[in-house]
Design a protein around this motif. Structure first.
Motif, PDB file in Angstrom:
ATOM      1  N   VAL A  58     -12.844  -0.857   8.581  1.00 45.86           N
ATOM      2  CA  VAL A  58     -12.712   0.343   9.412  1.00 45.86           C
ATOM      3  C   VAL A  58     -11.433   0.279  10.232  1.00 45.86           C
ATOM      4  CG1 VAL A  58     -13.713   1.549  11.393  1.00 45.86           C
ATOM      5  CG2 VAL A  58     -15.171   0.845   9.503  1.00 45.86           C
ATOM      6  N   CYS A  59     -11.169  -0.864  10.857  1.00 45.09           N
ATOM      7  CA  CYS A  59      -9.942  -1.005  11.663  1.00 45.09           C
ATOM      8  C   CYS A  59      -8.696  -0.904  10.797  1.00 45.09           C
ATOM      9  CB  CYS A  59      -9.952  -2.332  12.414  1.00 45.09           C
ATOM     10  SG  CYS A  59     -11.124  -2.393  13.764  1.00 45.09           S
ATOM     11  N   THR A  60      -8.695  -1.572   9.655  1.00 47.97           N
ATOM     12  CA  THR A  60      -7.522  -1.552   8.784  1.00 47.97           C
ATOM     13  C   THR A  60      -7.350  -0.181   8.130  1.00 47.97           C
ATOM     14  OG1 THR A  60      -7.954  -3.878   8.337  1.00 47.97           O
ATOM     15  CG2 THR A  60      -6.366  -2.797   6.940  1.00 47.97           C
ATOM     16  N   GLY A  61      -8.435   0.445   7.729  1.00 44.73           N
ATOM     17  CA  GLY A  61      -8.350   1.790   7.155  1.00 44.73           C
ATOM     18  C   GLY A  61      -7.902   2.821   8.178  1.00 44.73           C
ATOM     19  N   GLY A  62      -8.384   2.697   9.409  1.00 40.38           N
ATOM     20  CA  GLY A  62      -7.934   3.591  10.473  1.00 40.38           C
ATOM     21  C   GLY A  62      -6.451   3.429  10.752  1.00 40.38           C
ATOM     22  N   ARG A  80      13.912  10.795   5.879  1.00 37.18           N
ATOM     23  CA  ARG A  80      13.407  10.729   4.507  1.00 37.18           C
ATOM     24  C   ARG A  80      13.049   9.298   4.085  1.00 37.18           C
ATOM     25  NH1 ARG A  80      12.323  15.658   4.779  1.00 37.18           N
ATOM     26  NH2 ARG A  80      13.927  17.159   4.331  1.00 37.18           N
ATOM     27  N   VAL A  81      13.911   8.320   4.365  1.00 37.02           N
ATOM     28  CA  VAL A  81      13.644   6.934   3.979  1.00 37.02           C
ATOM     29  C   VAL A  81      12.447   6.400   4.755  1.00 37.02           C
ATOM     30  CG1 VAL A  81      14.607   4.601   3.900  1.00 37.02           C
ATOM     31  CG2 VAL A  81      16.058   6.554   3.370  1.00 37.02           C
ATOM     32  N   SER A  82      12.343   6.760   6.011  1.00 35.30           N
ATOM     33  CA  SER A  82      11.222   6.315   6.838  1.00 35.30           C
ATOM     34  C   SER A  82       9.904   6.897   6.345  1.00 35.30           C
ATOM     35  CB  SER A  82      11.445   6.713   8.298  1.00 35.30           C
ATOM     36  OG  SER A  82      12.597   6.093   8.798  1.00 35.30           O
ATOM     37  N   VAL A  83       9.933   8.106   5.827  1.00 33.47           N
ATOM     38  CA  VAL A  83       8.724   8.717   5.271  1.00 33.47           C
ATOM     39  C   VAL A  83       8.235   7.896   4.088  1.00 33.47           C
ATOM     40  CG1 VAL A  83       7.844  10.716   4.012  1.00 33.47           C
ATOM     41  CG2 VAL A  83       9.184  11.059   6.070  1.00 33.47           C
ATOM     42  N   VAL A  84       9.147   7.516   3.214  1.00 24.59           N
ATOM     43  CA  VAL A  84       8.770   6.725   2.042  1.00 24.59           C
ATOM     44  C   VAL A  84       8.246   5.355   2.469  1.00 24.59           C
ATOM     45  CG1 VAL A  84       9.657   5.626  -0.038  1.00 24.59           C
ATOM     46  CG2 VAL A  84      10.352   7.942   0.520  1.00 24.59           C
ATOM     47  N   SER A  85       8.911   4.719   3.429  1.00 18.18           N
ATOM     48  CA  SER A  85       8.465   3.390   3.860  1.00 18.18           C
ATOM     49  C   SER A  85       7.107   3.451   4.558  1.00 18.18           C
ATOM     50  CB  SER A  85       9.508   2.743   4.762  1.00 18.18           C
ATOM     51  OG  SER A  85       9.591   3.402   6.001  1.00 18.18           O
ATOM     52  N   GLN A  86       6.868   4.468   5.355  1.00 13.75           N
ATOM     53  CA  GLN A  86       5.572   4.607   6.008  1.00 13.75           C
ATOM     54  C   GLN A  86       4.477   4.928   4.997  1.00 13.75           C
ATOM     55  OE1 GLN A  86       6.088   2.993   8.826  1.00 13.75           O
ATOM     56  NE2 GLN A  86       4.828   4.441   9.921  1.00 13.75           N
ATOM     57  N   THR A  87       4.807   5.698   3.982  1.00 12.19           N
ATOM     58  CA  THR A  87       3.833   6.006   2.941  1.00 12.19           C
ATOM     59  C   THR A  87       3.466   4.754   2.159  1.00 12.19           C
ATOM     60  OG1 THR A  87       4.730   8.244   2.787  1.00 12.19           O
ATOM     61  CG2 THR A  87       3.363   7.483   0.953  1.00 12.19           C
ATOM     62  N   VAL A  88       4.450   3.907   1.861  1.00 14.35           N
ATOM     63  CA  VAL A  88       4.180   2.644   1.167  1.00 14.35           C
ATOM     64  C   VAL A  88       3.290   1.740   2.025  1.00 14.35           C
ATOM     65  CG1 VAL A  88       5.266   0.520   0.348  1.00 14.35           C
ATOM     66  CG2 VAL A  88       6.221   2.719  -0.293  1.00 14.35           C
ATOM     67  N   ALA A  89       3.577   1.659   3.320  1.00 18.70           N
ATOM     68  CA  ALA A  89       2.761   0.838   4.219  1.00 18.70           C
ATOM     69  C   ALA A  89       1.334   1.370   4.299  1.00 18.70           C
ATOM     70  CB  ALA A  89       3.396   0.794   5.607  1.00 18.70           C
ATOM     71  N   ALA A  90       1.175   2.677   4.376  1.00 16.08           N
ATOM     72  CA  ALA A  90      -0.164   3.267   4.449  1.00 16.08           C
ATOM     73  C   ALA A  90      -0.938   3.049   3.155  1.00 16.08           C
ATOM     74  CB  ALA A  90      -0.063   4.761   4.748  1.00 16.08           C
ATOM     75  N   VAL A  91      -0.274   3.212   2.025  1.00 17.07           N
ATOM     76  CA  VAL A  91      -0.943   3.003   0.741  1.00 17.07           C
ATOM     77  C   VAL A  91      -1.359   1.538   0.598  1.00 17.07           C
ATOM     78  CG1 VAL A  91      -0.543   2.971  -1.758  1.00 17.07           C
ATOM     79  CG2 VAL A  91       0.074   4.981  -0.416  1.00 17.07           C
ATOM     80  N   ALA A  92      -0.524   0.613   1.067  1.00 18.70           N
ATOM     81  CA  ALA A  92      -0.873  -0.808   0.994  1.00 18.70           C
ATOM     82  C   ALA A  92      -2.102  -1.112   1.847  1.00 18.70           C
ATOM     83  CB  ALA A  92       0.305  -1.664   1.442  1.00 18.70           C
ATOM     84  N   ALA A  93      -2.160  -0.576   3.061  1.00 18.40           N
ATOM     85  CA  ALA A  93      -3.318  -0.811   3.929  1.00 18.40           C
ATOM     86  C   ALA A  93      -4.581  -0.181   3.341  1.00 18.40           C
ATOM     87  CB  ALA A  93      -3.050  -0.252   5.329  1.00 18.40           C
ATOM     88  N   ALA A  95      -5.093   0.529   0.157  1.00 19.15           N
ATOM     89  CA  ALA A  95      -5.429  -0.176  -1.082  1.00 19.15           C
ATOM     90  C   ALA A  95      -6.161  -1.482  -0.766  1.00 19.15           C
ATOM     91  CB  ALA A  95      -4.175  -0.459  -1.894  1.00 19.15           C
ATOM     92  N   PHE A  96      -5.756  -2.166   0.303  1.00 14.10           N
ATOM     93  CA  PHE A  96      -6.469  -3.367   0.741  1.00 14.10           C
ATOM     94  C   PHE A  96      -7.917  -3.030   1.072  1.00 14.10           C
ATOM     95  CE2 PHE A  96      -8.005  -5.683   4.495  1.00 14.10           C
ATOM     96  CZ  PHE A  96      -8.111  -6.957   3.958  1.00 14.10           C
ATOM     97  N   CYS A  97      -8.110  -1.959   1.817  1.00 10.39           N
ATOM     98  CA  CYS A  97      -9.473  -1.555   2.183  1.00 10.39           C
ATOM     99  C   CYS A  97     -10.271  -1.139   0.956  1.00 10.39           C
ATOM    100  CB  CYS A  97      -9.429  -0.405   3.186  1.00 10.39           C
ATOM    101  SG  CYS A  97      -8.839  -0.901   4.785  1.00 10.39           S
ATOM    102  N   GLY A  98      -9.649  -0.396   0.070  1.00 10.89           N
ATOM    103  CA  GLY A  98     -10.351   0.044  -1.134  1.00 10.89           C
ATOM    104  C   GLY A  98     -10.736  -1.112  -2.034  1.00 10.89           C
ATOM    105  N   ALA A  99      -9.835  -2.079  -2.204  1.00 12.39           N
ATOM    106  CA  ALA A  99     -10.133  -3.243  -3.047  1.00 12.39           C
ATOM    107  C   ALA A  99     -11.218  -4.099  -2.419  1.00 12.39           C
ATOM    108  CB  ALA A  99      -8.868  -4.065  -3.264  1.00 12.39           C
ATOM    109  N   MET A 101     -13.577  -3.106  -0.225  1.00  8.16           N
ATOM    110  CA  MET A 101     -14.867  -2.404  -0.212  1.00  8.16           C
ATOM    111  C   MET A 101     -15.493  -2.341  -1.601  1.00  8.16           C
ATOM    112  SD  MET A 101     -15.697  -1.488   2.853  1.00  8.16           S
ATOM    113  CE  MET A 101     -16.755  -0.076   2.858  1.00  8.16           C
ATOM    114  N   SER A 102     -14.676  -2.308  -2.634  1.00  8.04           N
ATOM    115  CA  SER A 102     -15.208  -2.220  -3.997  1.00  8.04           C
ATOM    116  C   SER A 102     -15.614  -3.585  -4.536  1.00  8.04           C
ATOM    117  CB  SER A 102     -14.206  -1.579  -4.939  1.00  8.04           C
ATOM    118  OG  SER A 102     -13.085  -2.432  -5.104  1.00  8.04           O
ATOM    119  N   GLY A 103     -15.293  -4.645  -3.808  1.00 14.48           N
ATOM    120  CA  GLY A 103     -15.678  -5.978  -4.235  1.00 14.48           C
ATOM    121  C   GLY A 103     -14.627  -6.700  -5.043  1.00 14.48           C
ATOM    122  N   HIS A 104     -13.445  -6.122  -5.198  1.00 16.11           N
ATOM    123  CA  HIS A 104     -12.393  -6.764  -5.957  1.00 16.11           C
ATOM    124  C   HIS A 104     -11.566  -7.725  -5.121  1.00 16.11           C
ATOM    125  CE1 HIS A 104     -13.370  -3.383  -8.566  1.00 16.11           C
ATOM    126  NE2 HIS A 104     -12.979  -4.177  -9.552  1.00 16.11           N
TER     127      HIS A 104
END
Length: 109
Positions: A58-62, A80-93, A95-99, A101-104
């Protein structure tokens, strides 16, 4: 003057801002992870298969959601570059939560 298209920032300013935001994301991401771990009964030295790690996710997903929202604000400001870098950071966080929670992703052995 068109108010719907954001003004472009210089590339040097944008890259510097992206690097500073990634540094801030790393620090706050670690704090979010440790805050979630502090709210659980998880002990890495004595693994308990029944320990709930939901507060960690919950904390990491938030945190990931807030980073993704900051990318929207940066887009409106023209970074523009900051948007891409923030999007990558958000997707990584998220993805960590999704993996996890799914047990992977197992935090215990």
């Amino acid at each position: 003057m068109n108010h719907h298209s954001p003004s472009r920032r210089s590339i040097g300013e944008d890259v510097l801002f992206a690097v500073l935001l990634w540094l801030l994301d790393a620090i706050i991401g670690i704090v979010a992870l440790l805050t979630g771990l502090a709210r659980t009964d998880f002990n890495p030295f004595e693994p308990d298969p029944h320990a709930s790690l939901t507060p960690v996710f919950v904390c990491t997903g938030g945190f990931g959601g807030l980073v993704l929202l900051s990318a929207i604000g940066l887009f409106r400001m023209g970074y523009r570059v900051s948007v891409v870098s923030q999007t990558v950071a958000a997707v990584a966080a998220l993805a960590f939560c999704g993996a996890a929670m799914s047990g992977h992703l197992a935090l215990t052995s």
